[in-house]
Design a protein around this motif. Sequence first.
Motif, PDB file in Angstrom:
ATOM      1  N   SER A   1       1.212   4.011  -2.904  1.00  0.00           N
ATOM      2  CA  SER A   1       1.006   5.428  -2.582  1.00  0.00           C
ATOM      3  C   SER A   1       2.165   6.257  -3.101  1.00  0.00           C
ATOM      4  CB  SER A   1       0.888   5.637  -1.069  1.00  0.00           C
ATOM      5  OG  SER A   1      -0.188   4.914  -0.554  1.00  0.00           O
ATOM      6  N   GLY A   2       3.371   5.711  -2.917  1.00  0.00           N
ATOM      7  CA  GLY A   2       4.570   6.404  -3.395  1.00  0.00           C
ATOM      8  C   GLY A   2       4.578   6.547  -4.908  1.00  0.00           C
TER       9      GLY A   2
ATOM     10  N   GLY B   1      -2.260  11.632  -8.050  1.00  0.00           N
ATOM     11  CA  GLY B   1      -2.516  10.762  -6.907  1.00  0.00           C
ATOM     12  C   GLY B   1      -3.942  10.291  -6.764  1.00  0.00           C
ATOM     13  N   GLU B   2      -4.810  10.714  -7.694  1.00  0.00           N
ATOM     14  CA  GLU B   2      -6.221  10.370  -7.574  1.00  0.00           C
ATOM     15  C   GLU B   2      -6.619   9.360  -8.651  1.00  0.00           C
ATOM     16  OE1 GLU B   2      -9.980  13.180  -7.676  1.00  0.00           O
ATOM     17  OE2 GLU B   2      -8.434  13.941  -6.322  1.00  0.00           O
TER      18      GLU B   2
ATOM     19  N   PHE C   1      -5.936  -1.682  -3.763  1.00  0.00           N
ATOM     20  CA  PHE C   1      -5.553  -0.282  -3.498  1.00  0.00           C
ATOM     21  C   PHE C   1      -6.590   0.670  -4.118  1.00  0.00           C
ATOM     22  CE2 PHE C   1      -3.101   3.601  -4.541  1.00  0.00           C
ATOM     23  CZ  PHE C   1      -2.565   3.899  -3.302  1.00  0.00           C
ATOM     24  N   SER C   2      -6.995   0.375  -5.361  1.00  0.00           N
ATOM     25  CA  SER C   2      -7.953   1.233  -6.062  1.00  0.00           C
ATOM     26  C   SER C   2      -9.391   0.751  -5.885  1.00  0.00           C
ATOM     27  CB  SER C   2      -7.648   1.246  -7.562  1.00  0.00           C
ATOM     28  OG  SER C   2      -6.297   1.505  -7.820  1.00  0.00           O
TER      29      SER C   2
ATOM     30  N   ALA D   1       2.039   9.076  -6.171  1.00  0.00           N
ATOM     31  CA  ALA D   1       2.338  10.445  -5.738  1.00  0.00           C
ATOM     32  C   ALA D   1       3.530  11.028  -6.492  1.00  0.00           C
ATOM     33  CB  ALA D   1       2.612  10.462  -4.231  1.00  0.00           C
TER      34      ALA D   1
ATOM     35  N   TYR E   1      -4.127   7.063 -12.801  1.00  0.00           N
ATOM     36  CA  TYR E   1      -4.073   8.002 -11.674  1.00  0.00           C
ATOM     37  C   TYR E   1      -3.602   9.367 -12.172  1.00  0.00           C
ATOM     38  CZ  TYR E   1      -4.881   4.669  -7.898  1.00  0.00           C
ATOM     39  OH  TYR E   1      -5.458   3.760  -7.045  1.00  0.00           O
TER      40      TYR E   1
ATOM     41  N   LYS F   1       0.843  -1.197   0.000  1.00  0.00           N
ATOM     42  CA  LYS F   1       0.000   0.000   0.000  1.00  0.00           C
ATOM     43  C   LYS F   1       0.879   1.249   0.000  1.00  0.00           C
ATOM     44  CE  LYS F   1      -4.419   1.092   2.060  1.00  0.00           C
ATOM     45  NZ  LYS F   1      -5.270   0.985   3.256  1.00  0.00           N
ATOM     46  N   GLU F   2       1.896   1.206   0.846  1.00  0.00           N
ATOM     47  CA  GLU F   2       2.838   2.328   0.935  1.00  0.00           C
ATOM     48  C   GLU F   2       3.592   2.518  -0.378  1.00  0.00           C
ATOM     49  OE1 GLU F   2       5.951   2.515   4.182  1.00  0.00           O
ATOM     50  OE2 GLU F   2       4.093   2.349   5.346  1.00  0.00           O
TER      51      GLU F   2
END
Lengths: 111, 119
Positions: free
Chosen positions: B9-10, B78-79, B65-66, B13, B75, B5-6
């Motif tokens: 996210s990275g 980040g969205e 995740f999504s 982003a 994405y 997940k991390e």
Amino acid sequence: MQYEMEDLTMTKVQSNPGPLAQEIHDRLESALTPITLEVINDSASHAGHSGDDGSGESHFTVVVESASFAGQSRLQRQRLVNTALGDIPGQRVHALAIKTYAPGEYRREGS
Amino acid sequence: MAEIKERLSGIVAKDDVVLFMKGTPLFPQCGFSSRAIAILDHCGVAYESVDVLQDMEIRQGIKSFSDWPTIPQLYVKGEFVGGSDIMMEMFEAGELQELMAEKKVAPASDSSQRSTSHD
């Protein structure tokens, strides 16, 4: 004339669906009570390509017109369809194209 | 699970536009991924692609995740935007181009477009 031919093809597909097409149809029918529901098996046009597992039920397009989609974003609409279909998208079919319409948005091609 | 997940996210982003796909922009391994690339190229934006076929952890992880069962996935800033059906609908309505402009996404340059870095 062209419209009639399209209609004929559609009827043929729907009158003789495979087990997976039937399951897709039934799941969407019960979850979204659609006004329009078309489950189109595109598998034949992908025969022999990657993703063709020989079942004849690898590629589908679904067209759903439902009151559940009114006021919902594209993302929310497709999430509703995915939720209704459970493990089918991404696991049990190779390809699934999804078209969603709120009541009144759907215009048949050719009409 | 927390680690992937991390990691994801990275990844989302790090670049303005990230496409999770099967294959690479030059050699997409699936019709939907190929279509997603064509749409991004038409939008003329710089994007990063992640080949999920090269990384089982990402391939599985991105789905939860999504909360989205299929690849490709787009994405922007980040969205999560959606898959190729949504990309196509938005593109045809001009909404994807609007979104890119609204979010001030950098335009493609020769070096950034079709980048395939993934490690």
